[in-house]
Design an enzyme around this catalytic site. Sequence first.
Site, mmCIF file in Angstrom:
data_model
loop_
_atom_site.group_PDB
_atom_site.id
_atom_site.type_symbol
_atom_site.label_atom_id
_atom_site.label_comp_id
_atom_site.label_asym_id
_atom_site.label_seq_id
_atom_site.Cartn_x
_atom_site.Cartn_y
_atom_site.Cartn_z
ATOM 1 N N HIS A 110 0.565 -0.689 -0.307
ATOM 2 C CA HIS A 110 0.263 -0.006 0.045
ATOM 3 C C HIS A 110 0.558 0.758 -0.014
ATOM 4 O O HIS A 110 1.786 1.271 1.182
ATOM 5 C CB HIS A 110 -0.549 0.234 1.120
ATOM 6 C CG HIS A 110 -1.650 1.503 1.374
ATOM 7 N ND1 HIS A 110 -3.059 0.834 1.366
ATOM 8 C CD2 HIS A 110 -2.033 2.161 1.028
ATOM 9 C CE1 HIS A 110 -3.172 2.237 1.123
ATOM 10 N NE2 HIS A 110 -3.234 3.422 1.706
ATOM 11 N N HIS B 89 1.720 5.609 -1.698
ATOM 12 C CA HIS B 89 1.310 6.867 -2.585
ATOM 13 C C HIS B 89 2.739 7.106 -3.160
ATOM 14 O O HIS B 89 3.458 7.234 -2.500
ATOM 15 C CB HIS B 89 0.723 7.829 -1.462
ATOM 16 C CG HIS B 89 0.096 7.700 -0.911
ATOM 17 N ND1 HIS B 89 -2.010 7.155 -1.701
ATOM 18 C CD2 HIS B 89 -1.448 6.486 -0.067
ATOM 19 C CE1 HIS B 89 -3.060 7.083 -1.078
ATOM 20 N NE2 HIS B 89 -2.105 6.487 -0.151
ATOM 21 N N LEU B 90 3.087 7.174 -4.358
ATOM 22 C CA LEU B 90 3.713 7.375 -4.354
ATOM 23 C C LEU B 90 3.390 8.638 -5.729
ATOM 24 O O LEU B 90 4.313 10.031 -5.540
ATOM 25 C CB LEU B 90 4.480 6.490 -6.204
ATOM 26 C CG LEU B 90 4.612 5.556 -5.853
ATOM 27 C CD1 LEU B 90 5.070 4.163 -7.040
ATOM 28 C CD2 LEU B 90 6.066 5.663 -4.912
ATOM 29 N N ARG B 91 2.353 9.665 -5.657
ATOM 30 C CA ARG B 91 1.696 11.086 -6.231
ATOM 31 C C ARG B 91 2.342 10.380 -7.590
ATOM 32 O O ARG B 91 2.814 9.298 -8.539
ATOM 33 C CB ARG B 91 2.595 11.673 -5.710
ATOM 34 C CG ARG B 91 2.540 12.047 -4.154
ATOM 35 C CD ARG B 91 1.287 11.707 -4.026
ATOM 36 N NE ARG B 91 0.981 12.221 -2.612
ATOM 37 C CZ ARG B 91 0.146 11.608 -1.195
ATOM 38 N NH1 ARG B 91 -0.649 11.356 -2.625
ATOM 39 N NH2 ARG B 91 0.036 11.839 -0.425
ATOM 40 N N ASN C 164 -4.857 7.648 -6.032
ATOM 41 C CA ASN C 164 -5.716 8.725 -5.714
ATOM 42 C C ASN C 164 -4.763 9.905 -6.016
ATOM 43 O O ASN C 164 -4.867 10.873 -5.285
ATOM 44 C CB ASN C 164 -6.143 8.770 -4.187
ATOM 45 C CG ASN C 164 -4.706 8.992 -3.555
ATOM 46 O OD1 ASN C 164 -3.871 8.227 -3.350
ATOM 47 N ND2 ASN C 164 -4.694 9.519 -1.988
ATOM 48 N N LYS D 156 -9.738 -0.315 -5.898
ATOM 49 C CA LYS D 156 -9.822 0.704 -4.803
ATOM 50 C C LYS D 156 -10.780 1.466 -4.670
ATOM 51 O O LYS D 156 -10.859 2.458 -4.809
ATOM 52 C CB LYS D 156 -7.972 1.931 -4.728
ATOM 53 C CG LYS D 156 -8.505 2.562 -2.627
ATOM 54 C CD LYS D 156 -7.962 1.838 -2.210
ATOM 55 C CE LYS D 156 -8.087 2.339 -0.998
ATOM 56 N NZ LYS D 156 -6.564 3.167 -0.524
ATOM 57 N N HIS E 70 -10.143 1.718 1.722
ATOM 58 C CA HIS E 70 -10.603 2.628 2.726
ATOM 59 C C HIS E 70 -11.467 2.630 4.020
ATOM 60 O O HIS E 70 -12.675 3.286 3.238
ATOM 61 C CB HIS E 70 -10.278 3.675 2.458
ATOM 62 C CG HIS E 70 -10.100 5.188 3.041
ATOM 63 N ND1 HIS E 70 -8.581 5.707 3.406
ATOM 64 C CD2 HIS E 70 -10.334 5.640 4.235
ATOM 65 C CE1 HIS E 70 -8.451 6.301 4.207
ATOM 66 N NE2 HIS E 70 -9.551 5.932 5.319
ATOM 67 N N HIS F 45 -4.825 -0.519 5.836
ATOM 68 C CA HIS F 45 -4.145 0.226 7.100
ATOM 69 C C HIS F 45 -5.218 0.252 8.305
ATOM 70 O O HIS F 45 -5.500 1.024 8.595
ATOM 71 C CB HIS F 45 -3.812 1.437 6.241
ATOM 72 C CG HIS F 45 -5.346 2.521 5.797
ATOM 73 N ND1 HIS F 45 -6.309 2.347 5.802
ATOM 74 C CD2 HIS F 45 -5.324 2.987 4.500
ATOM 75 C CE1 HIS F 45 -6.823 2.953 4.639
ATOM 76 N NE2 HIS F 45 -6.375 3.458 4.026
ATOM 77 N N LEU G 164 -4.795 9.199 8.018
ATOM 78 C CA LEU G 164 -5.958 8.658 8.267
ATOM 79 C C LEU G 164 -5.961 6.852 7.419
ATOM 80 O O LEU G 164 -5.541 6.979 6.081
ATOM 81 C CB LEU G 164 -7.224 9.492 7.183
ATOM 82 C CG LEU G 164 -7.747 11.001 8.075
ATOM 83 C CD1 LEU G 164 -8.274 11.561 6.403
ATOM 84 C CD2 LEU G 164 -8.263 10.348 8.636
ATOM 85 N N ASP H 158 1.636 2.863 3.022
ATOM 86 C CA ASP H 158 0.712 3.826 3.756
ATOM 87 C C ASP H 158 1.610 4.780 3.468
ATOM 88 O O ASP H 158 0.928 6.425 4.339
ATOM 89 C CB ASP H 158 -0.376 3.996 4.977
ATOM 90 C CG ASP H 158 -1.731 5.251 3.973
ATOM 91 O OD1 ASP H 158 -2.073 5.587 3.081
ATOM 92 O OD2 ASP H 158 -2.690 5.298 5.092
ATOM 93 N N HIS I 262 3.546 14.330 1.616
ATOM 94 C CA HIS I 262 2.753 15.753 1.214
ATOM 95 C C HIS I 262 4.373 16.615 1.943
ATOM 96 O O HIS I 262 4.222 16.984 2.917
ATOM 97 C CB HIS I 262 1.830 16.365 2.706
ATOM 98 C CG HIS I 262 0.794 15.303 2.182
ATOM 99 N ND1 HIS I 262 -0.304 15.870 1.117
ATOM 100 C CD2 HIS I 262 -0.025 14.011 2.758
ATOM 101 C CE1 HIS I 262 -1.585 14.507 0.902
ATOM 102 N NE2 HIS I 262 -0.956 14.126 2.055
ATOM 103 N N ALA J 189 -4.022 14.687 5.195
ATOM 104 C CA ALA J 189 -3.184 13.768 6.426
ATOM 105 C C ALA J 189 -2.505 12.727 5.515
ATOM 106 O O ALA J 189 -2.764 12.695 4.474
ATOM 107 C CB ALA J 189 -4.577 13.265 6.579
HETATM 108 O O1 DOR Z 1 -2.659 9.698 5.559
HETATM 109 C C1 DOR Z 1 -3.644 8.921 4.527
HETATM 110 N N1 DOR Z 1 -3.366 9.976 3.530
HETATM 111 N N2 DOR Z 1 -4.418 8.122 4.500
HETATM 112 C C2 DOR Z 1 -4.783 8.069 3.438
HETATM 113 O O2 DOR Z 1 -5.447 7.533 2.958
HETATM 114 C C3 DOR Z 1 -5.010 9.043 1.992
HETATM 115 C C4 DOR Z 1 -3.076 9.286 2.130
HETATM 116 C C5 DOR Z 1 -3.078 10.450 0.937
HETATM 117 O O3 DOR Z 1 -3.000 10.370 -0.433
HETATM 118 O O4 DOR Z 1 -1.986 11.546 1.182
HETATM 119 ZN ZN ZN Z 2 -3.358 4.755 1.310
#
Ligand code: DOR
Ligand code: ZN
Length: 356
Positions: free
Chosen positions: A18, A20-22, A46, A104, A141, A179, A231, A259, A263, A275
């Site tokens: 799980h 996030h690579l952006r 996302n 997802k 989620h 998560h 989150l 996860d 940011h 988050a």
């Molecule tokens: O903390 C989080 N950040 N929870 C998520 O479900 C999404 C993620 C994000 O993409 O920043």
């Molecule tokens: Zn996530």
Amino acid sequence: MQQFQHTQITLARPDDWHLHLRDDAALTYTVAWTATQFARAIVMPNLKPPVVNTAQALEYRHRILTARPKGSSFQPLMTLYLTDTTLPAEIERAKASGAVHAVKLYPAGATTNSASGVTDLDRAYPVFEAMQQHGMPLLIHGEVTDPEVDVFDREAVFIERHLLRIRHDFPALKIVLEHITTAQAASFVREQAAVDARGTPLLAATITAHHLLYSRNAMFSGGMRPHYYCLPVLKRERHRLALVAAATSGDARFFLGTDSAPHARALKEAACGCAGCLTAPHALELYAQAFEQAGALDRLEAFASHFGADFYGLPRNPGQITLRRVPQCIPEHLPYVGGDIVPLDAGQTLAWSLVA
Ligand code: DOR
Ligand code: ZN
């Protein structure tokens, strides 16, 4: 008292189930962090706009592959973002691509970039049917978005209100509760004994390093600490202990998913901070710390390198990685798009270091 302290541990090469690579310029940083630690990763969809079809997933995959450091064989495993308008035919295309490994479900409004998520589960039923038929896992989620529900209860209420129903109505659908953060989620997963034709579990859960290491106290120790805000939000200590027990139990239904959700610093240290915790650059060292605290370093390999691959029906990785008991300090910040970024536990010392 611990009688014997390992000075190094060697594991089969792990995967992150799980992540996030952006996108775009961020990939230069994020792909390098993860490729150093993991062979493969399930990449969250996302983005802005979200990855909603197979063609977009394939393009995104190409951008990730292009961003790999020289010589890296890191493999991104792509996912689709389920919306109210996703068609069952898209699942067939996704499966046929060989590159999309899951879909997802974000309840609309539950978290970062989830505005296009599902507003009503009933609308997704034809797609769940297609996923069940094609053996395409559903990644959830698991938080309700009902503003009446306390933010600390949203996961437990999601299980009662929605997950029970999905599990009941689609008994052969492969599901990952992502998560997990509560004792209720860990128990729910443990109670589900059903397996698929290969004998692998039909319901599993990923667990992050930050939810293993911290309770919600970390967000408020001596002031507001935005870098511990994610989150689903960190919970009480008793929930953290339940997650540690699950992760270190040797139960194949619990496996590693960081996860890691980058940011830029300015977006975290703000009046309305985003988050997400950045753990990718030191993920294995953080997990090693959590497992060692629990006296369960010998269980780390299966959690990090075996159970996830088995669940997804993918081969376990060849090759190994080694962690040495060599202290390292987590940098106060790292370069990132939009200035810089603050990793989880910035400025603190880790007991373990990954050997390059
Ligand atoms: O903390 C989080 N950040 N929870 C998520 O479900 C999404 C993620 C994000 O993409 O920043
Ligand atoms: Zn996530």
